[in-house]
Design a protein around this motif. Structure first.
Motif, PDB file in Angstrom:
ATOM      1  N   THR A  77     -20.064 109.947  -5.295  1.00 28.58           N
ATOM      2  CA  THR A  77     -18.809 109.230  -5.506  1.00 28.58           C
ATOM      3  C   THR A  77     -18.297 108.620  -4.200  1.00 28.58           C
ATOM      4  OG1 THR A  77     -17.553 111.272  -5.204  1.00 28.58           O
ATOM      5  CG2 THR A  77     -18.119 110.662  -7.458  1.00 28.58           C
ATOM      6  N   GLU A  78     -17.565 107.510  -4.349  1.00 27.23           N
ATOM      7  CA  GLU A  78     -16.881 106.870  -3.220  1.00 27.23           C
ATOM      8  C   GLU A  78     -15.451 106.558  -3.659  1.00 27.23           C
ATOM      9  OE1 GLU A  78     -19.024 103.502  -1.345  1.00 27.23           O
ATOM     10  OE2 GLU A  78     -20.515 103.863  -2.914  1.00 27.23           O
ATOM     11  N   GLU A  79     -14.527 106.580  -2.715  1.00 28.00           N
ATOM     12  CA  GLU A  79     -13.143 106.185  -2.976  1.00 28.00           C
ATOM     13  C   GLU A  79     -12.766 105.046  -2.027  1.00 28.00           C
ATOM     14  OE1 GLU A  79     -10.552 109.858  -4.472  1.00 28.00           O
ATOM     15  OE2 GLU A  79     -11.559 110.279  -2.567  1.00 28.00           O
ATOM     16  N   LEU A  80     -12.285 103.955  -2.598  1.00 30.01           N
ATOM     17  CA  LEU A  80     -11.816 102.807  -1.819  1.00 30.01           C
ATOM     18  C   LEU A  80     -10.348 102.542  -2.162  1.00 30.01           C
ATOM     19  CD1 LEU A  80     -14.863 100.384  -2.315  1.00 30.01           C
ATOM     20  CD2 LEU A  80     -14.517 102.035  -0.459  1.00 30.01           C
ATOM     21  N   PHE A  81      -9.638 101.853  -1.251  1.00 30.89           N
ATOM     22  CA  PHE A  81      -8.219 101.594  -1.491  1.00 30.89           C
ATOM     23  C   PHE A  81      -7.891 100.135  -1.147  1.00 30.89           C
ATOM     24  CE2 PHE A  81      -8.540 106.114  -0.908  1.00 30.89           C
ATOM     25  CZ  PHE A  81      -7.659 106.628  -1.850  1.00 30.89           C
ATOM     26  N   GLU A  82      -7.029  99.537  -1.984  1.00 31.26           N
ATOM     27  CA  GLU A  82      -6.472  98.217  -1.709  1.00 31.26           C
ATOM     28  C   GLU A  82      -4.991  98.271  -2.034  1.00 31.26           C
ATOM     29  OE1 GLU A  82      -8.305  94.076  -2.606  1.00 31.26           O
ATOM     30  OE2 GLU A  82      -6.897  94.483  -4.254  1.00 31.26           O
ATOM     31  N   ASN A  83      -4.180  98.035  -1.024  1.00 32.24           N
ATOM     32  CA  ASN A  83      -2.718  98.115  -1.220  1.00 32.24           C
ATOM     33  C   ASN A  83      -2.318  99.441  -1.863  1.00 32.24           C
ATOM     34  OD1 ASN A  83      -2.453  95.484  -0.189  1.00 32.24           O
ATOM     35  ND2 ASN A  83      -2.784  94.599  -2.233  1.00 32.24           N
ATOM     36  N   GLU A  84      -2.916 100.522  -1.361  1.00 34.55           N
ATOM     37  CA  GLU A  84      -2.645 101.892  -1.800  1.00 34.55           C
ATOM     38  C   GLU A  84      -3.108 102.172  -3.231  1.00 34.55           C
ATOM     39  OE1 GLU A  84       1.399 102.930  -1.110  1.00 34.55           O
ATOM     40  OE2 GLU A  84       1.246 102.668   1.060  1.00 34.55           O
ATOM     41  N   LYS A  85      -3.803 101.216  -3.833  1.00 37.56           N
ATOM     42  CA  LYS A  85      -4.373 101.449  -5.166  1.00 37.56           C
ATOM     43  C   LYS A  85      -5.806 101.981  -5.003  1.00 37.56           C
ATOM     44  CE  LYS A  85      -1.627  97.914  -7.529  1.00 37.56           C
ATOM     45  NZ  LYS A  85      -1.692  96.624  -8.280  1.00 37.56           N
ATOM     46  N   ARG A  86      -6.079 103.050  -5.708  1.00 30.73           N
ATOM     47  CA  ARG A  86      -7.349 103.769  -5.526  1.00 30.73           C
ATOM     48  C   ARG A  86      -8.418 103.264  -6.486  1.00 30.73           C
ATOM     49  NH1 ARG A  86      -8.838 108.377  -8.464  1.00 30.73           N
ATOM     50  NH2 ARG A  86     -10.496 109.683  -7.541  1.00 30.73           N
ATOM     51  N   VAL A  87      -9.634 103.090  -5.961  1.00 31.55           N
ATOM     52  CA  VAL A  87     -10.805 102.741  -6.759  1.00 31.55           C
ATOM     53  C   VAL A  87     -11.832 103.861  -6.593  1.00 31.55           C
ATOM     54  CG1 VAL A  87     -12.744 101.135  -7.040  1.00 31.55           C
ATOM     55  CG2 VAL A  87     -10.445 100.264  -6.536  1.00 31.55           C
ATOM     56  N   LEU A  88     -12.365 104.348  -7.711  1.00 27.95           N
ATOM     57  CA  LEU A  88     -13.390 105.390  -7.682  1.00 27.95           C
ATOM     58  C   LEU A  88     -14.721 104.785  -8.132  1.00 27.95           C
ATOM     59  CD1 LEU A  88     -14.289 108.370  -7.402  1.00 27.95           C
ATOM     60  CD2 LEU A  88     -13.680 108.667  -9.815  1.00 27.95           C
ATOM     61  N   ILE A  89     -15.759 104.948  -7.313  1.00 27.12           N
ATOM     62  CA  ILE A  89     -17.098 104.449  -7.630  1.00 27.12           C
ATOM     63  C   ILE A  89     -18.025 105.645  -7.822  1.00 27.12           C
ATOM     64  CG2 ILE A  89     -19.026 103.010  -6.866  1.00 27.12           C
ATOM     65  CD1 ILE A  89     -16.898 101.734  -4.912  1.00 27.12           C
ATOM     66  N   ILE A  90     -18.707 105.677  -8.953  1.00 29.50           N
ATOM     67  CA  ILE A  90     -19.706 106.719  -9.219  1.00 29.50           C
ATOM     68  C   ILE A  90     -21.081 106.057  -9.137  1.00 29.50           C
ATOM     69  CG2 ILE A  90     -20.529 108.460 -10.838  1.00 29.50           C
ATOM     70  CD1 ILE A  90     -17.716 108.487 -12.068  1.00 29.50           C
ATOM     71  N   ASN A  91     -21.848 106.409  -8.110  1.00 24.94           N
ATOM     72  CA  ASN A  91     -23.199 105.882  -7.908  1.00 24.94           C
ATOM     73  C   ASN A  91     -24.181 106.734  -8.691  1.00 24.94           C
ATOM     74  OD1 ASN A  91     -22.804 103.724  -5.699  1.00 24.94           O
ATOM     75  ND2 ASN A  91     -21.703 105.501  -4.893  1.00 24.94           N
ATOM     76  N   ILE A  92     -24.915 106.111  -9.599  1.00 25.05           N
ATOM     77  CA  ILE A  92     -25.741 106.819 -10.589  1.00 25.05           C
ATOM     78  C   ILE A  92     -27.220 106.522 -10.343  1.00 25.05           C
ATOM     79  CG2 ILE A  92     -26.199 107.082 -13.058  1.00 25.05           C
ATOM     80  CD1 ILE A  92     -23.230 105.809 -13.323  1.00 25.05           C
ATOM     81  N   PRO A  93     -28.065 107.547 -10.172  1.00 27.08           N
ATOM     82  CA  PRO A  93     -29.495 107.305  -9.967  1.00 27.08           C
ATOM     83  C   PRO A  93     -30.183 106.917 -11.274  1.00 27.08           C
ATOM     84  CG  PRO A  93     -29.102 109.649 -10.120  1.00 27.08           C
ATOM     85  CD  PRO A  93     -27.744 108.982 -10.172  1.00 27.08           C
ATOM     86  N   SER A  94     -31.378 106.388 -11.158  1.00 28.78           N
ATOM     87  CA  SER A  94     -32.170 106.062 -12.342  1.00 28.78           C
ATOM     88  C   SER A  94     -32.653 107.334 -13.025  1.00 28.78           C
ATOM     89  CB  SER A  94     -33.379 105.220 -11.947  1.00 28.78           C
ATOM     90  OG  SER A  94     -34.256 105.052 -13.052  1.00 28.78           O
ATOM     91  N   ARG A  95     -32.836 107.244 -14.326  1.00 26.54           N
ATOM     92  CA  ARG A  95     -33.507 108.338 -15.031  1.00 26.54           C
ATOM     93  C   ARG A  95     -34.928 108.483 -14.476  1.00 26.54           C
ATOM     94  NH1 ARG A  95     -37.341 105.954 -17.721  1.00 26.54           N
ATOM     95  NH2 ARG A  95     -37.103 103.788 -18.352  1.00 26.54           N
ATOM     96  N   PRO A  96     -35.540 109.679 -14.586  1.00 26.64           N
ATOM     97  CA  PRO A  96     -36.931 109.834 -14.166  1.00 26.64           C
ATOM     98  C   PRO A  96     -37.863 109.016 -15.067  1.00 26.64           C
ATOM     99  CG  PRO A  96     -35.840 111.960 -14.380  1.00 26.64           C
ATOM    100  CD  PRO A  96     -34.926 110.943 -15.002  1.00 26.64           C
ATOM    101  N   ILE A  97     -39.016 108.656 -14.556  1.00 27.77           N
ATOM    102  CA  ILE A  97     -40.011 107.929 -15.345  1.00 27.77           C
ATOM    103  C   ILE A  97     -40.429 108.779 -16.547  1.00 27.77           C
ATOM    104  CG2 ILE A  97     -42.394 107.042 -15.322  1.00 27.77           C
ATOM    105  CD1 ILE A  97     -41.953 106.267 -12.424  1.00 27.77           C
ATOM    106  N   GLY A  98     -40.454 108.145 -17.716  1.00 30.34           N
ATOM    107  CA  GLY A  98     -40.907 108.825 -18.928  1.00 30.34           C
ATOM    108  C   GLY A  98     -39.875 109.733 -19.565  1.00 30.34           C
ATOM    109  N   LYS A  99     -38.653 109.749 -19.037  1.00 29.70           N
ATOM    110  CA  LYS A  99     -37.612 110.621 -19.578  1.00 29.70           C
ATOM    111  C   LYS A  99     -36.340 109.816 -19.790  1.00 29.70           C
ATOM    112  CE  LYS A  99     -39.507 114.639 -17.194  1.00 29.70           C
ATOM    113  NZ  LYS A  99     -39.268 115.747 -16.240  1.00 29.70           N
ATOM    114  N   LEU A 100     -35.556 110.212 -20.787  1.00 33.10           N
ATOM    115  CA  LEU A 100     -34.290 109.525 -21.030  1.00 33.10           C
ATOM    116  C   LEU A 100     -33.154 110.534 -21.085  1.00 33.10           C
ATOM    117  CD1 LEU A 100     -33.924 110.141 -24.290  1.00 33.10           C
ATOM    118  CD2 LEU A 100     -35.418 108.175 -24.494  1.00 33.10           C
TER     119      LEU A 100
END
Length: 551
Positions: free
Chosen positions: A97-120
């Protein structure tokens, strides 16, 4: 690290990103909705969909229409670490996760890895993908395409600038020796190096592959061309220690490195012999079995993903060894079928050489060997419970659970022409533990005919008298019957401490209050229970070691 200015101009479908305003009370796992379509519109649903699409970012606190205006979100505010942990617990993938701010407004980013090959991945049992603004269930065709994926054989890939001079001469000679012995072909040892490498498909059209590097490469060559081909051993005196007591790294050709790894693990102080005796029976059992540990390390090398820049890590304690490698289980393998499915190694060419030279069993049998020896030594089964989609985590524990079972198994196997296989041993181990469900009827019948188990009333089973002869003789307490002690023991299985009233209830209709007081007194005198508290708060705790002498 993301920047808000960059995020504002991204397109959801093209840039593998999803924007949600999520100002207040955005659902994590379905919220209060009952309709499946609505339940999917939550953090977990989008994490699953993005992972299935090859990974991406879920952005909370920005409008979903271009340009993506920052609106701010309260989701997981101050709790991003707990959010990452909970997503891992639910889906077995590690997001950042990352947290960014603009004019004291918070943005949350969730960085998601790829599924493994052959699996869902699935949300509430359903594999999801994004379509426009909605999350939909994958079609059968899409699911089949994913499940049919095959990882390319990394070890067969050419390492372009690797030369024969980059290989370790001693490792090549050891390869020749092992192959000649395994194949009963002494002339193989006399062949030129280049011909041997070609015959074993380590050299093709004058170019060496990564299998040659991993198996035979000099230290400096491995460090240069494949730095993640590294095995780290950390030793700690106890499980509460954070800093290690000792640490070594091995970045050597596998044909040489495997012996050095075992020599380090097998030091007398860190792999002591367990002296097991019962009457005339005496055995010295190493804390960690050589066959088991070697097989586990070689499996980790053959099955790991070399696309991930991480080491194989071995953590050793006096009573436990854990071996972890990157990549998760191979395609088609999971914790439930690991003994019954022939695995497809990620490095097939490398594994073929290990098999031809006798360093590992043929495909799929290495795990059998690990389970076999653990049961034969009455140790806990190999533990894969901390494995997830991105790493295999295998733990071996040194504790001998049942001395009588160890003696029983040694006598049974030593006197048999056709030895019991790992599935026979697993069934005996389950019966020893009192497990009577999901047992193979064919194996049960075989064990019954060989007089290794007894069939009891109600289709339950127990180990035969051959096992019982190895059980230690129980001491007795004057005035206390075995049945009474067994009832007390049952109380302690559900209570850490018990009171006189607990025992009065247990022996209701069997013993009077005076007889219960006498029972408590005799058990106290023998030392198998201890008094804590006074007056009405008096309770009793169990001395586990002493109790074993009587029950």
């Amino acid at each position: 690290m993301s920047e808000i200015s960059e995020l504002k101009i991204l397109r959801e479908s093209e840039d593998r990103i999803e924007f949600k305003e999520a100002k207040k009370n955005y659902p994590f796992a379905g919220g209060s909705h009952s309709d499946p379509t609505e339940r999917r519109r939550c953090v977990l649903g989008y994490v699953v969909a993005l992972a299935n699409e090859g990974g991406g970012r879920l952005v909370l606190g920005m409008a979903d229409k271009l340009p993506h205006e920052v609106v701010g979100t309260d989701f997981a505010n101050g709790k991003t670490g707990a959010l990452e942990d909970e997503i891992y617990n639910r889906l077995s993938i590690r997001v950042k996760t990352e947290e960014l701010f603009e004019n004291e407004k918070r943005v949350l980013i969730i960085n998601i890895p790829s599924r493994p090959i052959g699996k869902l991945l699935k949300f509430e049992g359903v594999p999801l993908m994004r379509t426009g603004e909605s999350l939909r269930e994958m079609s059968d065709q899409e699911i089949f395409k994913i499940l049919s994926e095959q990882e390319p054989d990394f070890s067969a890939k050419i390492c372009d600038t690797l030369k024969i001079e980059d290989l370790d001469k001693d490792a090549i000679n050891l390869l020749k020796q092992k192959y000649a012995e395994k194949q009963n072909n002494k002339s193989f040892f006399t062949l030129p190096d280049e011909q041997i490498l070609s015959d074993l498909e380590l050299l093709k059209d004058g170019k060496l592959n990564y299998a040659a590097l991993i198996l035979l490469g000099k230290k400096e060559s491995i460090k240069k061309y494949l730095p993640q081909c590294n095995i780290v051993i950390e030793y700690r005196l106890n499980h509460s220690m954070i800093p290690y007591t000792a640490r070594v790294e091995y970045q050597e050709p596998l044909f040489i490195g495997i012996d050095k790894l075992w020599s380090y693990i097998n030091q007398p102080a860190s792999n002591p012999l367990l002296h097991i005796s019962e009457g005339p029976y005496i055995y010295d059992v190493p804390s960690f079995n050589e066959e088991v540990i070697r097989e586990a390390i070689l499996n980790a090398v053959a099955h790991r993903s070399y696309q991930i820049q991480s080491d194989i890590v071995i953590k050793q304690y006096p009573d436990e060894i854990t071996i972890s490698n990157a990549g998760g289980f191979p395609i088609g393998v999971d914790i439930n079928n690991i003994l019954t499915v022939n695995s497809i190694p990620r490095s097939k060419r490398l594994t073929e050489i290990l098999q031809k030279t006798g360093l590992v069993e043929r495909s799929g049998q290495g795990v059998d060997k690990m389970f076999y020896y653990c049961i034969m030594e009455s140790k806990p089964l190999p533990d894969y419970s901390k494995t997830d989609a991105y790493q295999v985590n295998l733990t071996f524990r040194a504790t001998i659970q049942d001395k009588a079972f160890l003696f029983f198994m040694k006598e049974v196997q030593e006197n048999k022409v056709e030895k019991l296989n790992v599935f026979d041993l697993l069934t005996l181990d389950k019966i020893r533990k009192g497990i009577n469900e999901d047992l193979d009827p064919n194996i049960i019948e075989k064990l019954r005919k060989e007089q290794l188990i007894t069939v009891n009333e109600g289709n339950t089973y127990s180990l035969a008298d051959k096992y019982k002869q190895f059980l230690p003789r129980k001491e007795s307490i004057k005035g206390v019957t075995l049945q009474q002690l067994q009832k007390v023991n049952e109380c302690f299985k559900t209570h850490d401490s018990i009171s006189k009233s607990t025992l009065m209830e247990t022996f209701s209709g069997i013993l009077t209050e005076k007889q219960v007081r006498n029972l408590i007194s005799r058990m106290e005198q023998s030392g198998i229970i201890k008094r804590i508290g006074v007056g009405k708060a008096t309770k009793y705790i169990k001395d586990w070691d002493k109790f074993k002498k009587y029950v």
